[in-house]
Design a protein around this motif. Sequence first.
Motif, PDB file in Angstrom:
ATOM      1  N   LEU A  69      13.545  16.389  21.105  1.00 28.37           N
ATOM      2  CA  LEU A  69      14.251  15.998  19.878  1.00 28.37           C
ATOM      3  C   LEU A  69      15.116  14.763  20.121  1.00 28.37           C
ATOM      4  O   LEU A  69      15.154  13.835  19.299  1.00 28.37           O
ATOM      5  CB  LEU A  69      15.103  17.170  19.401  1.00 28.37           C
ATOM      6  N   VAL A  70      15.795  14.726  21.262  1.00 27.00           N
ATOM      7  CA  VAL A  70      16.697  13.614  21.579  1.00 27.00           C
ATOM      8  C   VAL A  70      15.906  12.321  21.802  1.00 27.00           C
ATOM      9  O   VAL A  70      16.318  11.250  21.335  1.00 27.00           O
ATOM     10  CB  VAL A  70      17.545  13.962  22.818  1.00 27.00           C
ATOM     11  N   ILE A  71      14.773  12.391  22.516  1.00 28.44           N
ATOM     12  CA  ILE A  71      13.994  11.171  22.749  1.00 28.44           C
ATOM     13  C   ILE A  71      13.398  10.647  21.452  1.00 28.44           C
ATOM     14  O   ILE A  71      13.184   9.431  21.293  1.00 28.44           O
ATOM     15  CB  ILE A  71      12.884  11.418  23.805  1.00 28.44           C
ATOM     16  N   ARG A  72      13.148  11.527  20.504  1.00 31.51           N
ATOM     17  CA  ARG A  72      12.675  11.075  19.185  1.00 31.51           C
ATOM     18  C   ARG A  72      13.767  10.304  18.463  1.00 31.51           C
ATOM     19  O   ARG A  72      13.495   9.329  17.759  1.00 31.51           O
ATOM     20  CB  ARG A  72      12.224  12.277  18.358  1.00 31.51           C
ATOM     21  N   LEU A  73      15.008  10.728  18.646  1.00 30.37           N
ATOM     22  CA  LEU A  73      16.130   9.987  18.072  1.00 30.37           C
ATOM     23  C   LEU A  73      16.258   8.603  18.696  1.00 30.37           C
ATOM     24  O   LEU A  73      16.561   7.626  18.005  1.00 30.37           O
ATOM     25  CB  LEU A  73      17.428  10.769  18.278  1.00 30.37           C
ATOM     26  N   SER A  74      16.040   8.521  20.005  1.00 25.50           N
ATOM     27  CA  SER A  74      16.192   7.233  20.687  1.00 25.50           C
ATOM     28  C   SER A  74      15.138   6.228  20.233  1.00 25.50           C
ATOM     29  O   SER A  74      15.415   5.033  20.139  1.00 25.50           O
ATOM     30  CB  SER A  74      16.093   7.433  22.207  1.00 25.50           C
ATOM     31  N   ILE A  75      13.931   6.706  19.931  1.00 24.93           N
ATOM     32  CA  ILE A  75      12.867   5.800  19.494  1.00 24.93           C
ATOM     33  C   ILE A  75      13.200   5.183  18.139  1.00 24.93           C
ATOM     34  O   ILE A  75      12.920   4.004  17.890  1.00 24.93           O
ATOM     35  CB  ILE A  75      11.519   6.556  19.435  1.00 24.93           C
ATOM     36  N   ARG A  76      13.843   5.927  17.271  1.00 23.18           N
ATOM     37  CA  ARG A  76      14.138   5.455  15.925  1.00 23.18           C
ATOM     38  C   ARG A  76      15.512   4.795  15.811  1.00 23.18           C
ATOM     39  O   ARG A  76      15.874   4.320  14.741  1.00 23.18           O
ATOM     40  CB  ARG A  76      14.034   6.620  14.937  1.00 23.18           C
ATOM     41  N   LYS A  84      19.845   3.757  24.342  1.00 24.18           N
ATOM     42  CA  LYS A  84      19.901   3.960  25.789  1.00 24.18           C
ATOM     43  C   LYS A  84      20.624   5.259  26.131  1.00 24.18           C
ATOM     44  O   LYS A  84      20.218   6.000  27.034  1.00 24.18           O
ATOM     45  CB  LYS A  84      20.611   2.775  26.439  1.00 24.18           C
ATOM     46  N   ALA A  85      21.702   5.563  25.386  1.00 24.06           N
ATOM     47  CA  ALA A  85      22.436   6.815  25.609  1.00 24.06           C
ATOM     48  C   ALA A  85      21.553   8.026  25.309  1.00 24.06           C
ATOM     49  O   ALA A  85      21.565   9.012  26.054  1.00 24.06           O
ATOM     50  CB  ALA A  85      23.691   6.842  24.738  1.00 24.06           C
ATOM     51  N   PHE A  86      20.765   7.957  24.226  1.00 22.04           N
ATOM     52  CA  PHE A  86      19.842   9.042  23.894  1.00 22.04           C
ATOM     53  C   PHE A  86      18.794   9.226  24.993  1.00 22.04           C
ATOM     54  O   PHE A  86      18.420  10.355  25.329  1.00 22.04           O
ATOM     55  CB  PHE A  86      19.145   8.766  22.561  1.00 22.04           C
TER      56      PHE A  86
END
Length: 259
Positions: A69-76, A84-86
């Motif tokens: 879920l977090v890496i999906r936030l970082s992509i968008r 980078k924090a995500f």
Amino acid sequence: MLAVLAIPACQALLLPLAADQPGEANQIQGHKNVRQNLHKMNAKINKEIAVHGLLLWSSMGFLMPLGILVIRLSIREENRARAKAFFFLHVILQVLSLLLATSGAILSIKTFENSFDNHHQRIGLILYVAIWVQALTGLLRPRRGTKRRSTWYFLHWILGTAVSLLGIINVYTGVIAFHNKTSRATWVWNILFTAQVSLIAFLYLFIDKWDYMRRQGVNSGNEPTTPSANNLTSSQMESRKELVLLPCSKQNALKNLFD
């Protein structure tokens, strides 16, 4: 004379009985000790099963899906610092998930009878191998712009998704195995885990559609901006009615004035 003979006879009969009493007492005490040891063993095994289940629930059932879920936030994320924090939060969550799953595997190997004659143990064995393969693919991440990056991204994504789904399934099979082993009610754990997984799935789908929903109220610049009849003031409505009765030259002048 008979009384004198009767006394030794009674003593002879009572001696074997007296001799058997300590043996029977030892036998009874031995049975009690066995029962106590079995009770202690069962309590210990039940505790270790609960710890194993908690480790794998936290790892496969919570931290790993949360990391996805977090890496999906970082992509968008458009802000580079937040993206980078995500990404680093994703890495931390996946490393914690890997450590907890490995601890659960070690506990299982040392404590339980792993005959691999049920679905829970078979899926667990596949998962223990797959999570380490996934971790290695994360470490071998190619740089952006290289030819291998697209292939790596696809493999990392498909393996991570498969591991997360299998992990969730195996939590359910573990709860069933715990019920079969201990005969304890597990419906509360099933409800709690289902609620948690449903929430994560909802957030995953919501993030996917959030950008689209946010763009619905934004004008792209290509659409006409002429106000509709509902947004016109009363004076503008009256002026437009008068345009119908005026000559074309005056209509154009008034139209330019109000528009």
